[in-house]
Write an enzyme that holds these catalytic residues in place. Structure first.
Site, PDB file in Angstrom:
ATOM      1  N   HIS A 291      -2.407   7.544   4.863  1.00  0.00           N
ATOM      2  CA  HIS A 291      -3.813   7.934   4.826  1.00  0.00           C
ATOM      3  C   HIS A 291      -3.913   9.377   4.350  1.00  0.00           C
ATOM      4  O   HIS A 291      -3.059  10.193   4.691  1.00  0.00           O
ATOM      5  CB  HIS A 291      -4.440   7.804   6.219  1.00  0.00           C
ATOM      6  CG  HIS A 291      -5.923   7.758   6.173  1.00  0.00           C
ATOM      7  ND1 HIS A 291      -6.685   8.895   6.128  1.00  0.00           N
ATOM      8  CD2 HIS A 291      -6.772   6.717   6.115  1.00  0.00           C
ATOM      9  CE1 HIS A 291      -7.962   8.537   6.059  1.00  0.00           C
ATOM     10  NE2 HIS A 291      -8.043   7.232   6.046  1.00  0.00           N
TER      11      HIS A 291
ATOM     12  N   ASP B  85      -6.439  -0.814   7.942  1.00  0.00           N
ATOM     13  CA  ASP B  85      -6.327  -2.074   7.202  1.00  0.00           C
ATOM     14  C   ASP B  85      -5.076  -2.879   7.541  1.00  0.00           C
ATOM     15  O   ASP B  85      -4.935  -4.009   7.090  1.00  0.00           O
ATOM     16  CB  ASP B  85      -6.336  -1.794   5.690  1.00  0.00           C
ATOM     17  CG  ASP B  85      -7.649  -1.199   5.229  1.00  0.00           C
ATOM     18  OD1 ASP B  85      -8.693  -1.690   5.684  1.00  0.00           O
ATOM     19  OD2 ASP B  85      -7.633  -0.247   4.428  1.00  0.00           O
TER      20      ASP B  85
HETATM   21  N1  CMC Z   1       3.844   3.137   0.926  1.00  0.00           N
HETATM   22  C1  CMC Z   1       4.856   3.873   0.424  1.00  0.00           C
HETATM   23  N2  CMC Z   1       4.760   5.173   0.150  1.00  0.00           N
HETATM   24  C2  CMC Z   1       3.597   5.776   0.408  1.00  0.00           C
HETATM   25  C3  CMC Z   1       2.510   5.092   0.946  1.00  0.00           C
HETATM   26  C4  CMC Z   1       2.648   3.706   1.208  1.00  0.00           C
HETATM   27  N3  CMC Z   1       1.652   3.004   1.705  1.00  0.00           N
HETATM   28  N4  CMC Z   1       1.476   5.937   1.095  1.00  0.00           N
HETATM   29  C5  CMC Z   1       1.904   7.122   0.675  1.00  0.00           C
HETATM   30  N5  CMC Z   1       3.194   7.043   0.262  1.00  0.00           N
HETATM   31  C6  CMC Z   1       4.057   8.139  -0.233  1.00  0.00           C
HETATM   32  C7  CMC Z   1       3.684   8.534  -1.650  1.00  0.00           C
HETATM   33  O1  CMC Z   1       4.396   7.763  -2.588  1.00  0.00           O
HETATM   34  C8  CMC Z   1       4.061   9.983  -1.654  1.00  0.00           C
HETATM   35  O2  CMC Z   1       5.467  10.048  -1.737  1.00  0.00           O
HETATM   36  P1  CMC Z   1       6.190  11.137  -2.696  1.00  0.00           P
HETATM   37  O3  CMC Z   1       5.896  12.459  -2.092  1.00  0.00           O
HETATM   38  O4  CMC Z   1       7.621  10.741  -2.669  1.00  0.00           O
HETATM   39  O5  CMC Z   1       5.575  10.977  -4.057  1.00  0.00           O
HETATM   40  C9  CMC Z   1       3.698  10.451  -0.240  1.00  0.00           C
HETATM   41  O6  CMC Z   1       3.790   9.282   0.566  1.00  0.00           O
HETATM   42  C10 CMC Z   1       2.313  11.047  -0.127  1.00  0.00           C
HETATM   43  O7  CMC Z   1       1.368  10.073  -0.537  1.00  0.00           O
HETATM   44  P2  CMC Z   1       0.142  10.323  -1.496  1.00  0.00           P
HETATM   45  O8  CMC Z   1       0.023   9.133  -2.407  1.00  0.00           O
HETATM   46  O9  CMC Z   1       0.220  11.677  -2.113  1.00  0.00           O
HETATM   47  O10 CMC Z   1      -1.024  10.309  -0.430  1.00  0.00           O
HETATM   48  P3  CMC Z   1      -2.579  10.216  -0.709  1.00  0.00           P
HETATM   49  O11 CMC Z   1      -3.249  10.961   0.370  1.00  0.00           O
HETATM   50  O12 CMC Z   1      -2.901  10.600  -2.114  1.00  0.00           O
HETATM   51  O13 CMC Z   1      -2.891   8.641  -0.564  1.00  0.00           O
HETATM   52  C11 CMC Z   1      -3.325   6.517   0.356  1.00  0.00           C
HETATM   53  C12 CMC Z   1      -3.358   8.045   0.557  1.00  0.00           C
HETATM   54  C13 CMC Z   1      -4.046   5.843   1.511  1.00  0.00           C
HETATM   55  C14 CMC Z   1      -4.035   6.166  -0.939  1.00  0.00           C
HETATM   56  C15 CMC Z   1      -1.842   6.066   0.312  1.00  0.00           C
HETATM   57  O14 CMC Z   1      -1.221   6.336   1.535  1.00  0.00           O
HETATM   58  C16 CMC Z   1      -1.697   4.586  -0.024  1.00  0.00           C
HETATM   59  O15 CMC Z   1      -1.690   4.228  -1.213  1.00  0.00           O
HETATM   60  N6  CMC Z   1      -1.587   3.680   1.001  1.00  0.00           N
HETATM   61  C17 CMC Z   1      -1.544   2.262   0.749  1.00  0.00           C
HETATM   62  C18 CMC Z   1      -2.940   1.710   0.546  1.00  0.00           C
HETATM   63  C19 CMC Z   1      -3.742   1.684   1.809  1.00  0.00           C
HETATM   64  O16 CMC Z   1      -3.291   1.186   2.839  1.00  0.00           O
HETATM   65  N7  CMC Z   1      -4.995   2.155   1.745  1.00  0.00           N
HETATM   66  C20 CMC Z   1      -5.940   2.136   2.864  1.00  0.00           C
HETATM   67  C21 CMC Z   1      -6.288   3.508   3.336  1.00  0.00           C
HETATM   68  S1  CMC Z   1      -7.100   3.554   4.936  1.00  0.00           S
HETATM   69  C22 CMC Z   1      -8.617   2.763   4.918  1.00  0.00           C
HETATM   70  C23 CMC Z   1      -9.352   2.738   3.650  1.00  0.00           C
HETATM   71  O17 CMC Z   1      -9.665   3.747   3.036  1.00  0.00           O
HETATM   72  O18 CMC Z   1      -9.645   1.646   3.233  1.00  0.00           O
END
Ligand code: CMC
Length: 389
Positions: free
Chosen positions: A270, A327
């Site tokens: 998140h 989720d």
């Molecule tokens: N699985 C694997 N790696 C992950 C995940 C995940 N679900 N989420 C983040 N990471 C890694 C990401 O690859 C990055 O690693 P690195 O530093 O090696 O590149 C690190 O963690 C930081 O992540 P980020 O992508 O910079 O984080 P963000 O704040 O931009 O993204 C997010 C947040 C929710 C989009 C992301 O965690 C994600 O894609 N999660 C999976 C989708 C998901 O479950 N979304 C629902 C969010 S909650 C409710 C809603 O909004 O609907």
């Protein structure tokens, strides 16, 4: 040249002040208008929380009764709008149907969507709260080829919605209180979450002076993405794929860690929570309870728990502070209730609607509101002389 800095994904930039929702992501705290989500979740109704989010205080019993009554009076869709559903293929994704139908809804109220007229603004909030569940249920019925039911206004908000989804024409519908309470809880947990992508979309569209229907239709589209609300559908798809692949959960986690084919652990991570999402805690507890009470056993729930356990113990997830989000467990409950996977994000949208309406209204009433207009850092060509090749 006036640039305040480049901030991809708005990680460091506040777009607004707001009095609605407070999140402390490090501590895993979520409060609606100051009230902790744990207290709200188990003692309120969806409409009571909607009122709280929109107007800032809990409603009195009379205010709530009047609000509820008003919403019941507005559940019917114009008969012509029903033809809209016939024009779409039965394979249409219900999120696309929902968003398009909300945009279409505004055409029935032209002349009544003046954003500077408080009566119009109030009426359209009621209309949307009343009609979104009906549209959602019709999108569901359409996808399974069943007849649409008329709303039954003798029923509560949640029971009416369940009947519209699972009732069958000319057969009595039996209310299942376990299902009703579980759905109410899940909807409440989704009602607001400050400036997430869909709410920011609603605000950005709203900042142009566009009406509530236009703003919320856009918000629904933003919610549909798999990184946002679409994650609840993606989680179920992922669990099904793990089960069908015959591979171990450990192997799947390795693939995520190696970023093989860009695969992510859906329902984890998140932007704001760097601790267990407080909503996910409540959903996880509810999943066990609801499945037991409904007499459903689903191996996907065990799979999800195994996945969570392995991920939480793993360095990759610990270093990045990745925890289950809201989720992760909701889909298993929606599935146990009988909703098809493609309806999951629609349920999220019904949950989030009061938050979108409250945030739109806050923006609308804020004298400091300006049209939203981010800057860019131009990285293209310098000036060139025009000459065709
Ligand atoms: N699985 C694997 N790696 C992950 C995940 C995940 N679900 N989420 C983040 N990471 C890694 C990401 O690859 C990055 O690693 P690195 O530093 O090696 O590149 C690190 O963690 C930081 O992540 P980020 O992508 O910079 O984080 P963000 O704040 O931009 O993204 C997010 C947040 C929710 C989009 C992301 O965690 C994600 O894609 N999660 C999976 C989708 C998901 O479950 N979304 C629902 C969010 S909650 C409710 C809603 O909004 O609907």
């Amino acid at each position: 040249t006036g640039h305040t800095g480049l901030d991809y994904g708005f990680v460091n930039t506040a777009s607004t002040k707001s009095e609605i929702t407070f999140i402390d992501g490090d501590k895993g705290i979520l409060r609606y208008r100051g009230y902790p989500i744990e207290q709200i979740a188990n003692s309120c109704s969806y409409l009571e929380v909607a009122w709280l989010l929109i107007y800032g205080e809990l409603p009195s019993a009379t205010e709530l009764a009047e609000f509820d009554e008003k919403i019941r009076r507005h559940t019917l869709l114009h008969e012509d709008l029903k033809h809209f559903f016939s024009a779409l293929p039965h394979t249409a994704h219900p999120m696309s149907v929902l968003s398009s139908a909300v945009a279409a809804l505004s055409t029935y109220y032209e002349g009544e969507t003046d954003v500077n007229n408080p009566e119009h603004v109030e009426l359209n909030m009621v209309r949307m709260l009343a009609k979104l569940p009906v549209i959602a249920a019709y999108a569901h019925k359409k996808s399974v080829g069943q007849a649409f039911l008329y709303p039954d206004n003798s029923l509560s908000f949640v029971d009416n919605f369940l009947k519209l989804n699972f009732g069958v024409h000319s057969e009595p519908y039996e209310i299942n209180p376990v299902m009703s309470r579980a759905l109410e809880l899940l909807l409440i947990l989704h009602e607001d979450h400050e400036q997430n992508a869909s709410t920011s979309t609603v605000r950005l569209v709203g900042s142009t002076g566009a009406n509530q229907f236009a703003s919320i239709s856009a918000g629904i589209q933003a919610l549909s993405g798999p990184l946002h609300g679409g994650a609840n559908e993606a989680v179920l798809t992922m669990l099904g794929q793990i089960r069908d692949s015959g591979q171990s959960v450990q192997r799947f986690v390795e693939r995520v860690k190696n970023k093989e084919d860009g695969v992510k652990l859906m329902g984890f991570g998140h932007r704001v929570y760097k601790n267990y999402d407080p909503r996910a805690k409540l959903v996880k507890a509810a999943a066990d309870e609801v499945l037991t009470e409904l007499g459903v056993t689903d191996p996907l729930l065990d799979l999800a728990k195994e996945l969570e356990e392995i991920a939480l113990a793993d360095d990759y997830f610990q270093e990045r502070r990745l925890y289950p989000n809201v989720d992760f467990y909701t889909g298993v409950i929606y599935k146990a209730m009988g909703f098809p996977t493609r309806m999951f994000t629609v349920l999220f949208a019904i949950g989030r609607l009061p938050g979108w309406l409250a945030q739109w209204r806050e923006l609308n009433l804020d004298p400091q509101t300006k049209i939203g207009r981010p800057q860019q850092l131009y990285t293209g060509s310098r000036e060139r002389e025009f000459r065709r090749n």
